[in-house]
Scaffold this motif. Structure first.
Motif, PDB file in Angstrom:
ATOM      1  N   UNK A   1      -2.482  30.051  40.166  1.00  0.00           N
ATOM      2  CA  UNK A   1      -3.005  30.147  38.802  1.00  0.00           C
ATOM      3  C   UNK A   1      -3.500  31.552  38.479  1.00  0.00           C
ATOM      4  N   UNK A   2      -4.035  32.256  39.447  1.00  0.00           N
ATOM      5  CA  UNK A   2      -4.457  33.637  39.212  1.00  0.00           C
ATOM      6  C   UNK A   2      -3.251  34.547  38.999  1.00  0.00           C
ATOM      7  N   UNK A   3      -2.205  34.344  39.761  1.00  0.00           N
ATOM      8  CA  UNK A   3      -0.963  35.099  39.542  1.00  0.00           C
ATOM      9  C   UNK A   3      -0.406  34.758  38.159  1.00  0.00           C
ATOM     10  N   UNK A   4      -0.370  33.481  37.829  1.00  0.00           N
ATOM     11  CA  UNK A   4       0.130  33.003  36.536  1.00  0.00           C
ATOM     12  C   UNK A   4      -0.656  33.643  35.387  1.00  0.00           C
ATOM     13  N   UNK A   5      -1.975  33.585  35.466  1.00  0.00           N
ATOM     14  CA  UNK A   5      -2.819  34.158  34.425  1.00  0.00           C
ATOM     15  C   UNK A   5      -2.666  35.663  34.322  1.00  0.00           C
ATOM     16  N   UNK A   6      -2.519  36.332  35.465  1.00  0.00           N
ATOM     17  CA  UNK A   6      -2.336  37.786  35.464  1.00  0.00           C
ATOM     18  C   UNK A   6      -1.011  38.160  34.811  1.00  0.00           C
ATOM     19  N   UNK A   7       0.020  37.380  35.047  1.00  0.00           N
ATOM     20  CA  UNK A   7       1.298  37.642  34.372  1.00  0.00           C
ATOM     21  C   UNK A   7       1.154  37.450  32.860  1.00  0.00           C
ATOM     22  N   UNK A   8       0.455  36.383  32.448  1.00  0.00           N
ATOM     23  CA  UNK A   8       0.201  36.196  31.014  1.00  0.00           C
ATOM     24  C   UNK A   8      -0.503  37.415  30.420  1.00  0.00           C
ATOM     25  N   UNK A   9      -1.450  37.965  31.143  1.00  0.00           N
ATOM     26  CA  UNK A   9      -2.210  39.114  30.655  1.00  0.00           C
ATOM     27  C   UNK A   9      -1.331  40.341  30.464  1.00  0.00           C
ATOM     28  N   UNK A  10      -0.146  40.311  31.064  1.00  0.00           N
ATOM     29  CA  UNK A  10       0.791  41.430  30.951  1.00  0.00           C
ATOM     30  C   UNK A  10       1.956  41.122  30.013  1.00  0.00           C
ATOM     31  N   UNK A  11       1.824  40.023  29.265  1.00  0.00           N
ATOM     32  CA  UNK A  11       2.836  39.714  28.266  1.00  0.00           C
ATOM     33  C   UNK A  11       3.867  38.680  28.653  1.00  0.00           C
ATOM     34  N   UNK A  12       3.836  38.207  29.882  1.00  0.00           N
ATOM     35  CA  UNK A  12       4.768  37.146  30.282  1.00  0.00           C
ATOM     36  C   UNK A  12       4.374  35.869  29.545  1.00  0.00           C
ATOM     37  N   UNK A  13       5.354  35.085  29.129  1.00  0.00           N
ATOM     38  CA  UNK A  13       5.060  33.860  28.375  1.00  0.00           C
ATOM     39  C   UNK A  13       6.110  32.803  28.685  1.00  0.00           C
ATOM     40  N   UNK A  14       5.662  31.634  29.095  1.00  0.00           N
ATOM     41  CA  UNK A  14       6.569  30.538  29.415  1.00  0.00           C
ATOM     42  C   UNK A  14       6.707  29.547  28.260  1.00  0.00           C
TER      43      UNK A  14
ATOM     44  N   UNK B   1      -8.168  20.170  22.523  1.00  0.00           N
ATOM     45  CA  UNK B   1      -9.460  19.589  22.895  1.00  0.00           C
ATOM     46  C   UNK B   1      -9.446  18.929  24.266  1.00  0.00           C
ATOM     47  N   UNK B   2      -9.143  19.729  25.281  1.00  0.00           N
ATOM     48  CA  UNK B   2      -9.207  19.263  26.670  1.00  0.00           C
ATOM     49  C   UNK B   2      -9.364  20.489  27.569  1.00  0.00           C
ATOM     50  N   UNK B   3      -9.842  20.255  28.755  1.00  0.00           N
ATOM     51  CA  UNK B   3      -9.954  21.337  29.733  1.00  0.00           C
ATOM     52  C   UNK B   3      -8.589  21.563  30.368  1.00  0.00           C
ATOM     53  N   UNK B   4      -8.185  22.815  30.455  1.00  0.00           N
ATOM     54  CA  UNK B   4      -6.914  23.165  31.080  1.00  0.00           C
ATOM     55  C   UNK B   4      -7.181  23.975  32.348  1.00  0.00           C
ATOM     56  N   UNK B   5      -6.162  24.187  33.155  1.00  0.00           N
ATOM     57  CA  UNK B   5      -6.377  24.844  34.443  1.00  0.00           C
ATOM     58  C   UNK B   5      -6.749  26.321  34.315  1.00  0.00           C
ATOM     59  N   UNK B   6      -6.027  27.079  33.487  1.00  0.00           N
ATOM     60  CA  UNK B   6      -6.319  28.510  33.341  1.00  0.00           C
ATOM     61  C   UNK B   6      -6.119  28.946  31.898  1.00  0.00           C
TER      62      UNK B   6
END
Length: 150
Positions: free
Chosen positions: A110-123, A65-70
């Protein structure tokens, strides 16, 4: 390395400082940042939102319940990466200021980060995965002329 094809939809919600965020995110730059992070062709929507919409989406889809960056909503990773990336403008602006980065450089990260997430990368699955993802982000951003965000 040849860059992958990208079908990009760039959307801005209506909020008080939208002009500042539009200026930091010209379409050609957003496309360039994302294309450098793609390992396959992509169909990606990027939506820049206010804190209210960001919080609502984070609460509804992540139970936080908070706004996050991406936020990354990935729908397919093969043969085409299909995803929505939702970035919360006030959070991104605050973080950029705190980290002494330009707004554009933080959006690029953040766009690079989000794009990596969209390809299965997970931190969030372990330290090794987090280190691998950070290293990949640093490598991509360096290729774009952007300093190490960490």
């Amino acid at each position: 390395m040849a860059l992958k094809d990208l079908s990009l939809s760039l959307q801005f919600a209506r909020f008080r400082e939208v002009a500042r965020h539009r200026a930091a995110l010209p379409r050609h730059r957003v496309a360039r940042w994302i294309r450098h992070a793609l390992a396959a062709d992509g169909e990606i929507t990027v939506r820049i939102v206010d804190a209210e919409e960001g919080q609502q989406l984070n609460r509804e889809f992540r139970g936080k319940d908070y706004a996050t960056n991406v936020l990354t909503f990935d729908y397919a990773q093969s043969p085409v990466v299909m995803a929505d990336l939702v970035l919360c403008a006030p959070v991104v602006a605050r973080e950029a200021k705190e980290q002494r980065k330009t707004l554009a450089a933080h959006y690029a990260h953040l766009l690079v980060h989000g794009t990596l997430h969209a390809q299965g990368w997970d931190h969030e699955t372990g330290a090794a995965e987090a280190e691998a993802m950070e290293a990949r982000e640093i490598e991509i951003l360096a290729g774009l002329g952007i300093k190490n965000p960490y």
